[in-house]
Design a protein around this motif. Structure first.
Motif, PDB file in Angstrom:
ATOM      1  N   GLN A 186       0.833  -1.202   0.000  1.00 18.06           N
ATOM      2  CA  GLN A 186       0.000   0.000   0.000  1.00 18.06           C
ATOM      3  C   GLN A 186       0.864   1.248   0.000  1.00 18.06           C
ATOM      4  O   GLN A 186       1.999   1.229   0.500  1.00 18.06           O
ATOM      5  CB  GLN A 186      -0.913   0.013   1.238  1.00 18.06           C
ATOM      6  N   ASP A 187       0.325   2.332  -0.545  1.00 16.14           N
ATOM      7  CA  ASP A 187       1.055   3.598  -0.490  1.00 16.14           C
ATOM      8  C   ASP A 187       0.766   4.304   0.831  1.00 16.14           C
ATOM      9  O   ASP A 187       0.051   3.787   1.700  1.00 16.14           O
ATOM     10  CB  ASP A 187       0.732   4.475  -1.700  1.00 16.14           C
ATOM     11  N   ALA A 188       1.285   5.495   0.978  1.00 17.89           N
ATOM     12  CA  ALA A 188       1.168   6.225   2.250  1.00 17.89           C
ATOM     13  C   ALA A 188      -0.264   6.637   2.564  1.00 17.89           C
ATOM     14  O   ALA A 188      -0.590   6.945   3.719  1.00 17.89           O
ATOM     15  CB  ALA A 188       2.074   7.457   2.226  1.00 17.89           C
ATOM     16  N   ASP A 189      -1.151   6.640   1.565  1.00 14.25           N
ATOM     17  CA  ASP A 189      -2.555   6.973   1.777  1.00 14.25           C
ATOM     18  C   ASP A 189      -3.424   5.738   2.008  1.00 14.25           C
ATOM     19  O   ASP A 189      -4.650   5.864   2.090  1.00 14.25           O
ATOM     20  CB  ASP A 189      -3.092   7.747   0.570  1.00 14.25           C
ATOM     21  N   GLY A 190      -2.805   4.569   2.084  1.00 13.62           N
ATOM     22  CA  GLY A 190      -3.557   3.337   2.296  1.00 13.62           C
ATOM     23  C   GLY A 190      -4.145   2.766   1.025  1.00 13.62           C
ATOM     24  O   GLY A 190      -4.945   1.828   1.078  1.00 13.62           O
ATOM     25  N   THR A 191      -3.768   3.310  -0.130  1.00 11.58           N
ATOM     26  CA  THR A 191      -4.255   2.784  -1.404  1.00 11.58           C
ATOM     27  C   THR A 191      -3.551   1.472  -1.715  1.00 11.58           C
ATOM     28  O   THR A 191      -2.312   1.425  -1.736  1.00 11.58           O
ATOM     29  CB  THR A 191      -3.985   3.776  -2.545  1.00 11.58           C
ATOM     30  N   PRO A 192      -4.286   0.389  -1.957  1.00  7.96           N
ATOM     31  CA  PRO A 192      -3.639  -0.898  -2.236  1.00  7.96           C
ATOM     32  C   PRO A 192      -3.029  -0.922  -3.641  1.00  7.96           C
ATOM     33  O   PRO A 192      -3.679  -0.558  -4.617  1.00  7.96           O
ATOM     34  CB  PRO A 192      -4.782  -1.899  -2.103  1.00  7.96           C
TER      35      PRO A 192
END
Length: 436
Positions: free
Chosen positions: A106-112
């Protein structure tokens, strides 16, 4: 002189019972051979405390039931990242078909960026399972630079109260970074290739034991190879496959002298790509008669395979060593005995190699996404993965697959050479001393 003796001792240890090399991959044992340079790292319960993983290094960690762990990577905007996670259950673990491992990046925004899982399946036999987390460039999501988080979850059936399943299980993590291309190429996957099964190899089989983990996988070239495998054992091999080449692999479990009975999912054959990503997996039951597991015909290795829809085609995305992993169910021992059982591998590599797509730099692991002359030499010699330094001559002896008696002779011979040279040196010193 000490180097000669040390080399002989290491050589003998590699083939004698109780030696470290044997303990790591002993027949009947489920011990997984972790890389010798694995670094210990603890997974965090929160991304805030996640430890940093660096591409090009391998790590050892552990995970308990019902826990989700986080690890951190720092990625730029142009690099594709792969993080294979291998779950290693203890030999006496009780597992269900749905038990296993799930990973996501996941990225830092919680996007998988990706999800992947691996499960034990109907064989109900504990073995190493690998799932791959990845961040690919050129996609819609997860394209910025900065921190990314690997989430690892151990899957356990609800209500499982097995004591062996309740403790922490080991993990091996091996992050890899793939550089961008120097020049963009085609972004559509090939729609057709030669998917016909080739004529079976009829060569006389050679002897080739397997490794006990990705780090110690035994190199294979095209041919027919034979070894023994015991219930609960997992064997790792690696085959160099260049750009434009196709790989075919078959594992045949020999017949048993025991009559009757059936073991579901007794023989498991899995194929993993150079970053340990899953490509294909085939399981076969066993009735005592010989049975065969065959990897489905796959496309030639090409960079643009990554744009395909199916995972097996997507997995054939770069050149390098492809891993052939064979597992024999632990449940075989109850029905057909402790073995060892005869295992025959048939490996074919077809197609004319061509130049790669042209990376704008080298990965952290030098020459990871190509096949070098040294790789082909290792496959021809049946070399085990180099786990460190040592004397090349001693490694050559070990690669040749020498037996215990030969190892002892090498050891005794080394001691004899040392003793004779020391004696000669003492005589020369004595001769040079002035007489009274």
């Amino acid at each position: 002189m000490r180097a000669v003796v040390a080399g002989a001792v290491l050589c003998a240890a590699s083939v004698l019972p109780g030696g470290s090399a044997v303990a790591a991959g002993a027949p009947g044992g489920s011990a997984y051979a972790f890389a010798e340079d694995d670094r210990s790292v603890a997974g965090a319960r929160s991304t805030t405390d996640a430890a940093l993983l660096k591409p090009g290094r391998t790590y050892r960690s552990s995970i308990s039931r019902g826990v989700k762990l986080s690890y951190r990577l720092e990625l730029d905007a142009t690099t594709t990242a792969y993080v294979p996670v291998t779950l290693v259950p203890p030999a006496n673990a009780t597992v269900t078909a749905s038990d296993g491992i799930r990973v996501s990046l996941q990225d830092a925004d919680g996007t998988p960026c990706s999800y992947a899982s691996a499960r034990f399946g109907g064989g109900l036999s504990p073995r190493p399972l690998t799932a791959l987390g990845m961040r690919e460039t050129g996609k819609t999501l997860c394209q910025g630079d900065g921190p990314y988080y690997l989430l690892v979850e151990r899957l356990d059936a609800t209500g499982s109260e097995s004591a062996s399943s309740s403790g922490a299980w080991d993990l091996e993590l091996a992050p890899v970074a793939e550089p961008r291309l120097e020049k963009a190429g085609a972004t559509t996957a090939p729609e057709a290739w030669d998917s016909a099964s080739p004529e079976a190899l009829a060569d006389d089989p050679g002897q080739r034991s397997g490794g006990a983990g990705f780090a110690t996988a035994r190199a294979l070239e095209q041919g027919v190879w034979r070894t023994g495998i015991e219930p609960g054992q997992t064997l790792f091999y690696k085959v160099p496959v260049d750009w434009g080449q196709q790989l075919y692999a078959t594992a045949e479990l020999g017949s048993s002298s025991s009559d009757g009975g059936y073991v579901n999912g007794a023989l498991d054959l899995a194929l993993h790509n150079p970053v340990r990503g899953h490509v294909d997996d085939v399981a076969r039951g066993y009735t005592g008669s010989q049975t065969t597991a065959t990897v489905a015909p796959l496309p030639p290795v090409e960079y643009r395979n990554r744009y395909a829809v199916t995972d097996d085609v997507r997995g054939m995305r770069f050149a390098g060593f492809y891993y052939v992993v064979v597992h024999l169910s632990a449940k075989m021992a109850d029905t057909f005995g402790k073995g060892p059982f005869g295992l025959t591998l048939r490996v074919r590599v077809s197609g004319t190699p061509h130049a790669g797509p042209g990376y704008a730099g080298q990965p952290e692991q030098h020459k990871l996404f190509e096949v070098t002359p040294q790789d082909r030499q290792a496959a021809a010699a049946g070399a085990a993965a180099d786990s460190g330094g040592g004397d090349p001559a001693m490694k050559a002896v070990a690669v040749a697959g020498i037996g215990t008696g030969t190892a002892l002779l090498v050891l005794l011979g080394a001691w004899t050479v040392v003793a004779r040279r020391r004696a000669g040196a003492q005589i020369r010193v004595s001769a040079q001393k002035p007489t009274a």
